[in-house]
Design a protein around this motif. Structure first.
Motif, mmCIF file in Angstrom:
data_model
loop_
_atom_site.group_PDB
_atom_site.id
_atom_site.type_symbol
_atom_site.label_atom_id
_atom_site.label_comp_id
_atom_site.label_asym_id
_atom_site.label_seq_id
_atom_site.Cartn_x
_atom_site.Cartn_y
_atom_site.Cartn_z
ATOM 1 N N HIS B 282 0.823 -1.214 0.000
ATOM 2 C CA HIS B 282 0.000 0.000 0.000
ATOM 3 C C HIS B 282 0.852 1.258 0.000
ATOM 4 C CE1 HIS B 282 -4.168 -1.573 0.777
ATOM 5 N NE2 HIS B 282 -3.424 -2.650 0.860
ATOM 6 N N HIS B 283 2.112 1.121 0.418
ATOM 7 C CA HIS B 283 2.990 2.298 0.496
ATOM 8 C C HIS B 283 3.997 2.327 -0.647
ATOM 9 C CE1 HIS B 283 1.387 1.871 4.614
ATOM 10 N NE2 HIS B 283 1.349 3.184 4.528
ATOM 11 N N GLY B 284 3.701 1.605 -1.701
ATOM 12 C CA GLY B 284 4.581 1.646 -2.868
ATOM 13 C C GLY B 284 5.860 0.864 -2.694
ATOM 14 N N LEU B 285 5.873 -0.054 -1.725
ATOM 15 C CA LEU B 285 7.098 -0.828 -1.488
ATOM 16 C C LEU B 285 6.929 -2.296 -1.885
ATOM 17 C CD1 LEU B 285 7.953 0.712 2.007
ATOM 18 C CD2 LEU B 285 9.092 1.191 -0.167
ATOM 19 N N GLY B 286 5.817 -2.605 -2.531
ATOM 20 C CA GLY B 286 5.538 -3.997 -2.873
ATOM 21 C C GLY B 286 6.571 -4.593 -3.799
ATOM 22 N N GLU B 287 6.932 -3.853 -4.842
ATOM 23 C CA GLU B 287 7.888 -4.376 -5.825
ATOM 24 C C GLU B 287 9.248 -4.632 -5.169
ATOM 25 O OE1 GLU B 287 6.216 -1.538 -6.154
ATOM 26 O OE2 GLU B 287 4.811 -1.800 -7.817
ATOM 27 N N ILE B 288 9.677 -3.672 -4.321
ATOM 28 C CA ILE B 288 10.979 -3.834 -3.645
ATOM 29 C C ILE B 288 10.920 -5.002 -2.666
ATOM 30 C CG2 ILE B 288 12.537 -2.742 -1.953
ATOM 31 C CD1 ILE B 288 11.961 -0.083 -3.393
ATOM 32 N N ALA B 289 9.811 -5.109 -1.952
ATOM 33 C CA ALA B 289 9.661 -6.210 -0.988
ATOM 34 C C ALA B 289 9.742 -7.555 -1.692
ATOM 35 C CB ALA B 289 8.322 -6.074 -0.253
ATOM 36 N N VAL B 290 9.074 -7.660 -2.839
ATOM 37 C CA VAL B 290 9.100 -8.921 -3.593
ATOM 38 C C VAL B 290 10.499 -9.183 -4.136
ATOM 39 C CG1 VAL B 290 8.296 -9.955 -5.766
ATOM 40 C CG2 VAL B 290 6.649 -9.062 -4.139
ATOM 41 N N ALA B 291 11.141 -8.136 -4.636
ATOM 42 C CA ALA B 291 12.506 -8.297 -5.164
ATOM 43 C C ALA B 291 13.439 -8.816 -4.070
ATOM 44 C CB ALA B 291 13.014 -6.965 -5.711
ATOM 45 N N ILE B 292 13.352 -8.230 -2.893
ATOM 46 C CA ILE B 292 14.246 -8.654 -1.793
ATOM 47 C C ILE B 292 13.880 -10.071 -1.332
ATOM 48 C CG2 ILE B 292 14.918 -8.187 0.610
ATOM 49 C CD1 ILE B 292 14.508 -5.183 -0.026
ATOM 50 N N GLY B 293 12.586 -10.290 -1.142
ATOM 51 C CA GLY B 293 12.136 -11.579 -0.611
ATOM 52 C C GLY B 293 12.425 -12.752 -1.531
ATOM 53 N N PHE B 294 12.115 -12.577 -2.836
ATOM 54 C CA PHE B 294 12.290 -13.673 -3.786
ATOM 55 C C PHE B 294 13.619 -13.581 -4.544
ATOM 56 C CE2 PHE B 294 7.700 -13.624 -3.178
ATOM 57 C CZ PHE B 294 7.445 -14.973 -3.015
ATOM 58 N N GLY B 295 14.448 -12.621 -4.127
ATOM 59 C CA GLY B 295 15.773 -12.505 -4.730
ATOM 60 C C GLY B 295 16.838 -12.843 -3.698
ATOM 61 N N PRO B 296 17.499 -11.828 -3.155
ATOM 62 C CA PRO B 296 18.615 -12.073 -2.230
ATOM 63 C C PRO B 296 18.267 -12.973 -1.045
ATOM 64 C CG PRO B 296 18.474 -9.750 -2.792
ATOM 65 C CD PRO B 296 17.287 -10.400 -3.399
ATOM 66 N N LEU B 297 17.095 -12.740 -0.426
ATOM 67 C CA LEU B 297 16.785 -13.531 0.770
ATOM 68 C C LEU B 297 16.664 -15.021 0.446
ATOM 69 C CD1 LEU B 297 14.306 -11.327 2.869
ATOM 70 C CD2 LEU B 297 16.765 -11.659 3.166
ATOM 71 N N MET B 298 15.979 -15.350 -0.635
ATOM 72 C CA MET B 298 15.814 -16.772 -1.002
ATOM 73 C C MET B 298 17.148 -17.376 -1.444
ATOM 74 S SD MET B 298 12.506 -18.211 -1.385
ATOM 75 C CE MET B 298 10.843 -17.625 -1.095
ATOM 76 N N VAL B 299 17.855 -16.671 -2.331
ATOM 77 C CA VAL B 299 19.111 -17.226 -2.850
ATOM 78 C C VAL B 299 20.128 -17.353 -1.713
ATOM 79 C CG1 VAL B 299 21.014 -16.898 -4.474
ATOM 80 C CG2 VAL B 299 18.701 -16.272 -5.151
ATOM 81 N N LEU B 300 20.275 -16.275 -0.942
ATOM 82 C CA LEU B 300 21.233 -16.306 0.177
ATOM 83 C C LEU B 300 20.824 -17.333 1.224
ATOM 84 C CD1 LEU B 300 22.086 -12.531 0.696
ATOM 85 C CD2 LEU B 300 23.718 -14.355 0.226
ATOM 86 N N GLY B 301 19.528 -17.390 1.509
ATOM 87 C CA GLY B 301 19.048 -18.345 2.503
ATOM 88 C C GLY B 301 19.392 -19.774 2.105
#
Lengths: 160, 452
Positions: B282-301
């Motif tokens: 709702h605050h315009g951070l959805g795209e960044i949140a998805v990028a972080i969650g399904f990018g660095p966090l998943m790969v690094l995890g």
């Protein structure tokens, strides 16, 4: 042998769209374009629960009329007709019961099998009631001219 | 009077006039007609049946175009109500009410979607009348697939596999831990998918969306009465429970603080993606949140589970994946932009113009491929990873689709599908390039630099 005039039966067999007129709670006519299906005795139409207002009207007042008037939707047949009758809403099993008229439906709209295969995408569209209409009176314009006096056939007379 | 209705009516060749006869049956007759826009009336030519002037009539014109072998298309109809008056040989209807549908203006799927509440109300009333529950049915498998949006788990599978492959190339691999990582990450992904539906239903976003597609507008299982809001809440909690339990097991067995941080961040981002109080989307951070969650966090995890350490390589490898998965969301948000705006979801397509959204896709996708190319050229990731550039034509295809079908949700569906494929193809090519690199390292004592 059916009392329905042969030219009207040909219309029922070929029409891809008909106008179903029902009577609403205020006593006004309301008309819905639907595919008419014909088994030689009754006219069948189906309605998704999504568009169920007509079903409520029919349950309140089962007197309906079905017209077939568009030559383009009837393979070029120019005869026009209106069939008055008594409608019953069949909805014992909204999920499956309507598939009994699938063979008739498939003849007119072969793509329905494809859409039924995608039932998951439109589940409410395939929760359907069947409207079974028993014809009581047929009015028809053999040459299609609405300005001409139509012919009339009655179920009671023909059934003797 | 609704002038549009009269204009629509004038496109037809004839009408059907209906009224209720004295015996209670509707009477119908076809009629020739003209429309008088100045007068706001329909003029009916003489008919064989006598038209009434003492009661309400309905005038309808409908059209379909037969399509032999399939059925028909071009469905449209217009109907008007009023009382007739005689004018010489003609009868005149000055309508006071109109209704109609033209599938070229309101696509059938939208028309159906707008009618969900009516359909469910009808079934509910039928159930009350019969004393049994009447609700829409779908096979449990389909319902589960829809509710969890299982096909979208590629967004999780890709980064987890890449993370595992990066570790594998460095000599770290444990199959059991790899399987657990995949299941745990998938469970959290299912949890967020379902939670997203729950919160979008509570906020009204999914109800406001009348143009859902298989890629946007949520799973619709709540709106279509297949699964209750409460049950969806329970599924979400259950999925998170499984994901968190597996995450804790991995943290405890690997004794990894890094993994704990990644796990906590991942769960928080996924929960607060749509959940209050943060509601990132709702605050315009959805795209960044998805990028972080399904990018660095998943790969690094996935990498840390295997290697038990942080390095640069998995982070670099995650960047193109992060950009491409954010673009999946970004493109899927295009058809949702009006309903999202209505409930205050400030997604990028809500905030940006059509041109900016289209250009934004091009810039971001170029950035993803440039990162891949440079990282491979520098040897930060295996050089065979340049084969991932094979995804470029697909990216251009998506770009063209966005430009062409920006305002047509249903025509944009194929583009949204290709965009999902773009993430999958590029991600899997990266994974394959890692496997190839591992194989080459194992087979050749001194492999050429280009193959490592």
């Amino acid at each position: 042998m059916s009392w329905i005039p042969p030219s009207v039966q040909r219309l029922l067999d070929s029409a891809l769209v008909a106008e179903l007129t029902v009577v609403n709670g205020r006593g006004e006519p309301v008309t819905h374009p639907l595919i008419p299906l014909w088994d030689g005795e009754a006219v069948y139409m189906t309605s998704a629960v999504l568009f169920s207002k007509k079903l409520e009207h029919i349950k309140r007042n089962p007197r309906v009329a079905v017209s077939i008037t568009d030559p383009m939707a009837c393979g070029g047949l120019t005869t026009r007709c209106s069939i008055q009758g008594d409608a019953v809403v069949v909805e014992d099993d909204l999920h499956d019961a309507w598939t009994e008229v699938m063979p008739l439906w498939r003849k007119k709209e072969p793509a329905i099998d494809f859409f039924l295969g995608k039932r998951f995408a439109l589940p409410l569209f395939f929760e359907r009631s069947v409207i079974r209409i028993t014809p009581r009176r047929v009015t028809w314009w053999e040459d299609g001219d609405p300005a001409a006096e139509p012919q009339v056939a009655l179920a009671e007379v023909s059934n003797g | 009077m609704d002038e549009k209705a009269l204009r629509d009516l004038s496109k037809h060749a004839h009408v059907v006039v209906s009224w209720v006869g004295d015996d209670g049956y509707p009477v119908q007759t076809p009629a020739q007609f003209t429309v008088d826009l100045e007068e706001g009336a329909v003029r009916l030519a003489a008919t064989g049946l006598v038209l009434p002037t003492d009661r309400r009539v309905n005038v309808i014109a409908s059209h379909i175009r037969p399509q032999p072998g399939t059925g028909y298309d071009q469905r449209r109809y217009t109907e008007l109500w009023g009382t007739l008056r005689r004018d010489g040989a003609e009868m005149v209807l000055a309508p006071d009410r109109s209704w109609g549908w033209d599938e070229n203006e309101v696509p059938f799927f939208e028309y159906a979607e707008r009618s969900n509440k009516r359909g469910l109300a009808y079934m509910r009333a039928l159930g009350e009348e019969r004393g049994v529950e009447v609700k829409p049915r779908l096979s449990p498998v389909w319902t589960a697939l829809l509710a969890t949006r299982l096909p979208f788990l590629t967004a999780t599978v890709v980064p987890v596999l890449v993370g595992i492959a990066v570790a594998g190339r460095q000599g770290y691999f444990d199959l059991w831990l790899a399987v657990l990582t995949l299941i745990g990450a998938a469970a959290v992904h299912i949890g967020v998918n379902v939670a997203n539906d729950v919160f979008d239903t509570l906020s009204g976003a999914d109800d406001a969306n009348v143009n859902p597609t298989q890629f946007s507008g949520g799973s619709r299982v709540i709106q279509r009465g297949l699964v209750t809001l409460k049950r969806m809440g329970l599924i979400s909690v259950g999925a998170y429970g499984v994901g968190i339990a597996i995450g804790l097991y991995l943290v405890l067995t690997r004794e990894s603080t890094e993994l704990l941080v990644i796990g906590v961040l991942g769960v928080l981002i996924s929960v607060f993606y749509t959940a209050p109080p943060l509601r990132l989307v709702h605050h315009g951070l959805g795209e960044i949140a998805v990028a972080i969650g399904f990018g660095p966090l998943m790969v690094l995890g996935a990498y840390v589970v295997q290697a038990e350490k942080f390095t640069t390589e998995p982070f670099v490898a995650s960047v193109p994946i992060a950009i491409l998965i954010a673009l999946v969301l970004y493109v899927n948000e295009i058809p949702d932009r009006r309903s999202d705006a209505a409930v205050g979801k400030r997604t990028l397509p809500v905030r940006l113009s059509r041109d900016a959204v289209t250009a934004g896709f091009l810039v971001a996708v170029c950035a993803a491929f440039a990162t891949l190319f440079v990282a491979a050229a520098l040897g930060v990731i295996p050089r065979p990873a340049v084969i991932s550039l094979l995804g470029l034509p697909l990216a251009l295809n998506v770009y063209r689709g966005i430009r062409q079908y920006y305002t047509s949700p249903y025509e944009l569906m194929a583009t949204m599908g290709k965009n999902v494929q773009l993430h999958l193809v590029v991600g899997m090519l990266m994974f394959v390039s890692y496997l190839a690199s591992i194989a080459i390292d194992g087979l050749l004592d001194d492999p050429p630099e280009l193959l490592t």
